[in-house]
Design a protein around this motif. Structure first.
Motif, PDB file in Angstrom:
ATOM      1  N   THR A   1      50.900  49.470  49.359  1.00  0.00           N
ATOM      2  CA  THR A   1      49.540  49.787  48.948  1.00  0.00           C
ATOM      3  C   THR A   1      48.918  48.596  48.240  1.00  0.00           C
ATOM      4  OG1 THR A   1      50.179  52.101  48.662  1.00  0.00           O
ATOM      5  CG2 THR A   1      48.117  51.393  47.664  1.00  0.00           C
ATOM      6  N   THR A   2      47.768  48.168  48.725  1.00  0.00           N
ATOM      7  CA  THR A   2      47.031  47.075  48.080  1.00  0.00           C
ATOM      8  C   THR A   2      45.609  47.544  47.796  1.00  0.00           C
ATOM      9  OG1 THR A   2      46.354  46.169  50.221  1.00  0.00           O
ATOM     10  CG2 THR A   2      48.388  45.283  49.251  1.00  0.00           C
ATOM     11  N   LEU A   3      44.929  46.801  46.934  1.00  0.00           N
ATOM     12  CA  LEU A   3      43.533  47.079  46.642  1.00  0.00           C
ATOM     13  C   LEU A   3      42.746  45.840  47.045  1.00  0.00           C
ATOM     14  CD1 LEU A   3      42.215  48.746  43.387  1.00  0.00           C
ATOM     15  CD2 LEU A   3      40.911  47.025  44.607  1.00  0.00           C
ATOM     16  N   GLU A   4      41.965  45.965  48.105  1.00  0.00           N
ATOM     17  CA  GLU A   4      41.257  44.812  48.662  1.00  0.00           C
ATOM     18  C   GLU A   4      40.073  44.423  47.775  1.00  0.00           C
ATOM     19  OE1 GLU A   4      40.196  45.558  52.679  1.00  0.00           O
ATOM     20  OE2 GLU A   4      42.270  45.855  53.363  1.00  0.00           O
ATOM     21  N   LEU A   5      39.952  43.113  47.561  1.00  0.00           N
ATOM     22  CA  LEU A   5      38.899  42.584  46.708  1.00  0.00           C
ATOM     23  C   LEU A   5      38.426  41.258  47.295  1.00  0.00           C
ATOM     24  CD1 LEU A   5      37.741  43.551  43.890  1.00  0.00           C
ATOM     25  CD2 LEU A   5      39.171  41.764  42.890  1.00  0.00           C
ATOM     26  N   ALA A   6      37.121  41.096  47.437  1.00  0.00           N
ATOM     27  CA  ALA A   6      36.584  39.841  47.952  1.00  0.00           C
ATOM     28  C   ALA A   6      36.884  38.706  46.983  1.00  0.00           C
ATOM     29  CB  ALA A   6      35.076  39.966  48.173  1.00  0.00           C
ATOM     30  N   ALA A   7      36.978  37.482  47.505  1.00  0.00           N
ATOM     31  CA  ALA A   7      37.401  36.330  46.703  1.00  0.00           C
ATOM     32  C   ALA A   7      36.490  36.066  45.509  1.00  0.00           C
ATOM     33  CB  ALA A   7      37.488  35.091  47.586  1.00  0.00           C
ATOM     34  N   ASP A   8      35.202  36.360  45.649  1.00  0.00           N
ATOM     35  CA  ASP A   8      34.260  36.081  44.564  1.00  0.00           C
ATOM     36  C   ASP A   8      33.797  37.345  43.840  1.00  0.00           C
ATOM     37  OD1 ASP A   8      32.887  37.140  46.661  1.00  0.00           O
ATOM     38  OD2 ASP A   8      31.193  35.746  46.553  1.00  0.00           O
ATOM     39  N   GLU A   9      34.451  38.458  44.112  1.00  0.00           N
ATOM     40  CA  GLU A   9      34.011  39.747  43.566  1.00  0.00           C
ATOM     41  C   GLU A   9      34.507  39.934  42.130  1.00  0.00           C
ATOM     42  OE1 GLU A   9      34.422  44.546  44.571  1.00  0.00           O
ATOM     43  OE2 GLU A   9      35.160  43.034  45.993  1.00  0.00           O
ATOM     44  N   THR A  10      33.637  40.470  41.281  1.00  0.00           N
ATOM     45  CA  THR A  10      34.031  40.839  39.922  1.00  0.00           C
ATOM     46  C   THR A  10      34.762  42.170  39.955  1.00  0.00           C
ATOM     47  OG1 THR A  10      32.165  39.668  38.917  1.00  0.00           O
ATOM     48  CG2 THR A  10      33.189  41.406  37.612  1.00  0.00           C
ATOM     49  N   LEU A  11      35.885  42.226  39.267  1.00  0.00           N
ATOM     50  CA  LEU A  11      36.666  43.459  39.197  1.00  0.00           C
ATOM     51  C   LEU A  11      36.289  44.198  37.921  1.00  0.00           C
ATOM     52  CD1 LEU A  11      38.883  45.316  40.288  1.00  0.00           C
ATOM     53  CD2 LEU A  11      40.569  43.881  39.088  1.00  0.00           C
ATOM     54  N   HIS A  12      35.561  45.300  38.074  1.00  0.00           N
ATOM     55  CA  HIS A  12      35.155  46.114  36.930  1.00  0.00           C
ATOM     56  C   HIS A  12      36.244  47.144  36.620  1.00  0.00           C
ATOM     57  CE1 HIS A  12      30.996  44.614  36.669  1.00  0.00           C
ATOM     58  NE2 HIS A  12      31.084  44.490  37.989  1.00  0.00           N
ATOM     59  N   VAL A  13      36.616  47.241  35.343  1.00  0.00           N
ATOM     60  CA  VAL A  13      37.720  48.099  34.922  1.00  0.00           C
ATOM     61  C   VAL A  13      37.260  48.965  33.751  1.00  0.00           C
ATOM     62  CG1 VAL A  13      40.101  48.178  34.090  1.00  0.00           C
ATOM     63  CG2 VAL A  13      39.359  46.301  35.590  1.00  0.00           C
ATOM     64  N   LEU A  14      37.469  50.265  33.853  1.00  0.00           N
ATOM     65  CA  LEU A  14      37.193  51.179  32.745  1.00  0.00           C
ATOM     66  C   LEU A  14      38.426  51.243  31.862  1.00  0.00           C
ATOM     67  CD1 LEU A  14      35.479  54.177  34.599  1.00  0.00           C
ATOM     68  CD2 LEU A  14      34.389  52.179  33.538  1.00  0.00           C
ATOM     69  N   VAL A  15      38.263  51.024  30.562  1.00  0.00           N
ATOM     70  CA  VAL A  15      39.395  50.976  29.637  1.00  0.00           C
ATOM     71  C   VAL A  15      39.172  51.948  28.488  1.00  0.00           C
ATOM     72  CG1 VAL A  15      39.930  48.583  30.220  1.00  0.00           C
ATOM     73  CG2 VAL A  15      38.375  49.079  28.318  1.00  0.00           C
ATOM     74  N   PRO A  16      40.255  52.398  27.840  1.00  0.00           N
ATOM     75  CA  PRO A  16      40.117  53.389  26.754  1.00  0.00           C
ATOM     76  C   PRO A  16      39.920  52.792  25.374  1.00  0.00           C
ATOM     77  CG  PRO A  16      42.426  53.075  27.271  1.00  0.00           C
ATOM     78  CD  PRO A  16      41.661  52.183  28.221  1.00  0.00           C
ATOM     79  N   SER A  17      40.101  51.472  25.226  1.00  0.00           N
ATOM     80  CA  SER A  17      40.022  50.888  23.895  1.00  0.00           C
ATOM     81  C   SER A  17      39.625  49.422  23.978  1.00  0.00           C
ATOM     82  CB  SER A  17      41.371  50.996  23.182  1.00  0.00           C
ATOM     83  OG  SER A  17      42.342  50.185  23.827  1.00  0.00           O
ATOM     84  N   ARG A  18      39.158  48.896  22.858  1.00  0.00           N
ATOM     85  CA  ARG A  18      38.809  47.472  22.802  1.00  0.00           C
ATOM     86  C   ARG A  18      40.045  46.602  23.028  1.00  0.00           C
ATOM     87  NH1 ARG A  18      35.635  49.548  18.547  1.00  0.00           N
ATOM     88  NH2 ARG A  18      33.388  49.319  18.894  1.00  0.00           N
TER      89      ARG A  18
END
Length: 315
Positions: free
Chosen positions: A2-19
């Motif tokens: 299982t992989t998660l495809e991401l374009a070379a210049d794409e920003t990866l947005h991540v939701l996080v629970p804490s600073r």
């Protein structure tokens, strides 16, 4: 794989629970943007709605409502901070992968299991109560050295428990769903339980393990044996356990209960022969760092186009 495809210049947005988690993930790469979010505050909006990855909070995180996922059309991965995945497994939208943080809680949970077993065997809870009462009560309790121990669950934490117990020269038997070299099958428990001094539970919550330790299971245990639950409360039939403890036939050490948190007045609070802690097995300062490292390692894999690790559910 299982992989998660991401374009070379794409920003990866991540939701996080804490600073703290946000700072850790943004240190991985300038291509990562962290958005702190609590699902209780409502669905994500703005750039947060572009998230490909959601990291729920640790410690009993539950599945949000449909509106939360509807607001995340790009979501492809839910990365847990814990090994336990029962609140999410099989319940995510189609196309979303579920991964856990296998290993983050391993040392501390194994340590709790061994500490609780040793304390219960040597009667430490009894002596603490006597100390509080100002009584010098000399009594002899059991020993862990040379004890016959069943560890039900031969995964990462179960193996760590076994390694820690080795110094006590225990007679160790692993039990798991299926038999393999050095591991007995769970359907052999009726023959194994009567000969064990200590039974340690460290199984995941599945339809097969939910309520596995029922009245029949407990009745098969030897008189005076110790049940140690480092898994989840729902693995054990609470009423059946209370009955055995009340009779004085069995003893137990548990870090998890059903229900949890344990409500005031519940019979487990006053059950004889019970050592009870409030789900703190994995709670040591180092655990947070290990969990954060599991998240950052996963994000590095995504950016590198490598397969995800610790996959629980794949799309």
């Amino acid at each position: 794989m299982t992989t998660l495809e991401l374009a070379a210049d794409e920003t990866l947005h991540v939701l996080v629970p804490s600073r703290a988690i946000g700072a850790a993930v943004e240190e991985v790469s300038p291509r990562i943007r962290a958005h702190r979010l609590d699902p209780a505050d409502g669905p994500p909006a703005g750039e947060a709605a572009l998230a490909r990855v959601w990291v729920p909070r640790s410690g009993g995180a539950t599945l949000p409502d449909d509106a939360f996922f509807a607001a995340l059309p790009e979501l492809r991965l839910v990365q847990l901070l814990s090994a336990g995945a029962e609140n999410f497994a099989g319940r995510l939208p189609e196309g979303v992968v579920l991964c856990n943080a296998r290993g983050a809680h391993t040392p501390s949970t194994a340590e709790w299991a061994v500490a609780a077993t040793l304390a219960a065997q040597r009667g430490i809870p009894f002596f603490v109560r006597e100390q509080d009462a100002g009584r010098w009560s000399f009594t002899t309790h059991r020993s862990l050295v040379g004890a016959r121990v069943l560890v039900i669950g031969a995964g990462d934490i179960g193996r760590a428990i076994g390694r820690m117990l080795a110094g006590f020269d225990v007679q160790l038997t692993y039990v798991a769903r299926t038999a393999r070299e050095g591991v007995r099958a769970i359907d052999e428990l009726p023959d194994l339980l009567p000969h064990a001094d200590v039974v340690v539970l460290i199984v995941p919550v599945t339809p097969e393990t939910r309520g596995m330790v029922d009245a029949e299971f407990l009745a098969a245990m030897a008189d005076g044996a110790l049940l140690v639950n480092a898994a989840r409360g729902v693995v054990v039939d609470t009423d059946a356990l209370v009955a055995e403890l009340a009779s004085g036939r069995l003893r137990a050490a548990v870090d998890v209960t059903d229900p949890e948190p344990l409500p005031a007045g519940h019979p487990l609070w006053s059950a004889p022969g019970l050592l009870l802690t409030p789900h703190v097995g994995g709670a040591v300062p180092e655990t947070n760092a290990r969990a954060a490292a599991a998240v950052t390692d996963q994000l590095r894999r995504i950016l590198a186009g490598e397969p995800l690790v610790n996959v629980v559910d794949a799309y």
